[in-house]
Structures are given as structure tokens and as C-alpha cells.
Design a protein around this motif. Structure first.
Motif, short mmCIF file in Angstrom:
data_model
loop_
_atom_site.label_atom_id
_atom_site.label_comp_id
_atom_site.label_asym_id
_atom_site.label_seq_id
_atom_site.Cartn_x
_atom_site.Cartn_y
_atom_site.Cartn_z
N UNK A 1 10.10 31.71 24.21
CA UNK A 1 10.57 31.76 25.60
C UNK A 1 10.24 30.46 26.34
N UNK A 2 9.03 29.95 26.13
CA UNK A 2 8.64 28.70 26.79
C UNK A 2 9.49 27.54 26.31
N UNK A 3 9.76 27.48 25.02
CA UNK A 3 10.60 26.41 24.48
C UNK A 3 12.02 26.49 25.05
N UNK A 4 12.60 27.68 25.05
CA UNK A 4 13.96 27.83 25.57
C UNK A 4 14.01 27.55 27.07
N UNK A 5 12.97 27.96 27.80
CA UNK A 5 12.90 27.66 29.23
C UNK A 5 12.86 26.15 29.44
N UNK A 6 12.01 25.46 28.70
CA UNK A 6 11.89 24.01 28.84
C UNK A 6 13.20 23.32 28.47
N UNK A 7 13.83 23.77 27.39
CA UNK A 7 15.05 23.13 26.93
C UNK A 7 16.21 23.33 27.91
N UNK A 8 16.47 24.58 28.26
CA UNK A 8 17.66 24.86 29.05
C UNK A 8 17.47 24.65 30.55
N UNK A 9 16.33 25.03 31.08
CA UNK A 9 16.15 24.98 32.52
C UNK A 9 15.56 23.65 32.98
N UNK A 10 14.57 23.14 32.26
CA UNK A 10 13.92 21.90 32.70
C UNK A 10 14.73 20.68 32.27
N UNK A 11 15.06 20.59 30.99
CA UNK A 11 15.74 19.38 30.49
C UNK A 11 17.23 19.39 30.82
N UNK A 12 17.93 20.47 30.45
CA UNK A 12 19.38 20.51 30.65
C UNK A 12 19.80 20.96 32.04
N UNK A 13 18.86 21.51 32.80
CA UNK A 13 19.10 21.94 34.19
C UNK A 13 20.26 22.93 34.30
N UNK A 14 20.26 23.89 33.39
CA UNK A 14 21.28 24.94 33.40
C UNK A 14 20.74 26.09 34.25
N UNK A 15 21.48 26.51 35.25
CA UNK A 15 21.00 27.62 36.07
C UNK A 15 21.19 28.96 35.35
N UNK A 16 20.10 29.70 35.25
CA UNK A 16 20.13 31.02 34.66
C UNK A 16 19.80 32.05 35.73
N UNK A 17 20.15 33.31 35.52
CA UNK A 17 19.82 34.35 36.50
C UNK A 17 18.30 34.45 36.69
N UNK A 18 17.88 34.55 37.93
CA UNK A 18 16.45 34.61 38.24
C UNK A 18 15.97 36.06 38.26
N UNK A 19 16.75 36.97 38.82
CA UNK A 19 16.35 38.36 38.90
C UNK A 19 15.20 38.55 39.88
N UNK A 20 14.35 39.48 39.59
CA UNK A 20 13.21 39.78 40.45
C UNK A 20 12.09 38.75 40.37
N UNK A 21 11.99 38.09 39.25
CA UNK A 21 10.90 37.13 39.02
C UNK A 21 11.44 35.72 39.17
N UNK A 22 10.78 34.90 39.94
CA UNK A 22 11.22 33.51 40.13
C UNK A 22 10.29 32.59 39.36
N UNK A 23 10.87 31.86 38.43
CA UNK A 23 10.10 30.88 37.63
C UNK A 23 10.79 29.55 37.72
#
Length: 153
Positions: free
Chosen positions: A131-153
Motif C-alpha cells: 500500500x505504501x509503495x502504491x501510494x508513493x508511486x501513484x499519488x506522490x510521484x504520478x500525482x493521480x487523484x484517487x478517491x479519499x473517502x472518510x480517511x484523508x491521506x
């Protein structure tokens, strides 16, 4: 009895070559829009087309012919396959409610435990790492917006 020319491998190889040619053609059509050979919209379809053509040729000209009757999985294996598919469908719905990070963490832990039959501690640690790797890859590096839902990270 089937013909030696018309076999599953030959048909699969021809289909791979056909889809490879379509993908390569798309890459060629997109090439004039870019400045560099290895970067741009044309690179992935071109690379995928070349790989599909090469693998299709290798499957088409493979001389080893096996006559193995496929058997459908039964028992515990069938249950794992059905549950895996069901979990992935639930993940598609769960991601909109809970958000990308938490749903990916929960689903990866569940699939690792169920399919890999690992211990809970290892499944939790590996699921968190994935999860941490995918978060770093898609959200931090590629800046792809994903659904946040109830939890904001």
C-alpha cells in the motif's frame, strides 16, 4: 481430431500478432506528436505492439505440441478463486466509500492471507508495504487523484 495447422497455439499466436500490429500502428500514428523516441504517448503502444508481435511469433512457431486436458479447479482452490474475484468487486465499491489507501490496505492484507496462506503478521506487514509503495508511486510521484473517502491521506 484437430488439424496440426489449426491448434490453440497457432490461433493464440495469430491473435497476439494481430493485436500487436494494431498497437504498433497506433504507436506509429501517435509518433509525430512527440519530440523524443522513448517518451510520449506513442512509446507504450509501440513497445506493447513489438512485444505482442514477438511473443505471438514465438507461440505460433513453437513446435512442442502438448495434449493436456484442462481440468477445472475444485474444492478449496475453486473457493479461493471465487472469493478473490468477489473481494476485488467489493474493492471497487469499497474504494469510493473508505478511500484508496484504507481499502487497498485491507484488500491486500486479505488477499495475501487468503491466497498466499501467510501468517497474519507477515500479511499485515507486506500489505502495508504494498500500500505504501502504491501510494508513493501513484499519488506522490504520478500525482493521480484517487478517491479519499472518510480517511484523508
Amino acid at each position: 481430431m484437430t488439424s496440426k495447422f489449426i491448434s490453440e497455439k497457432k490461433v493464440g499466436g495469430l491473435l497476439a500478432i494481430l493485436f500487436g500490429c494494431i498497437s504498433l500502428n497506433e504507436g506509429i500514428q501517435l509518433y509525430p506528436l512527440n519530440k523524443n523516441l522513448l517518451t510520449g504517448d506513442h512509446a507504450f503502444p509501440g513497445f506493447l505492439g513489438i512485444l505482442l508481435i514477438l511473443f505471438g511469433l514465438s507461440v505460433f512457431f513453437d513446435r512442442k505440441i502438448e495434449e493436456v486436458q484442462p481440468t477445472l479447479p475444485s474444492g478449496r482452490t475453486r473457493l479461493r478463486i471465487i472469493l478473490s474475484i468477489l473481494i476485488l468487486f467489493i474493492y471497487c465499491l469499497f474504494i469510493m466509500v473508505v478511500g484508496y489507501v484504507m481499502s487497498t490496505l485491507i484488500v491486500s492484507i486479505t488477499l495475501l492471507k487468503m491466497i498466499g496462506n501467510y501468517r497474519w503478521l507477515f500479511s499485515i506487514l507486506l500489505g502495508a508495504a504494498i500500500t505504501a509503495f502504491l501510494y508513493y508511486l501513484f499519488i506522490v510521484i504520478l500525482k493521480i487523484p484517487f478517491p479519499i473517502g472518510y480517511f484523508t491521506f
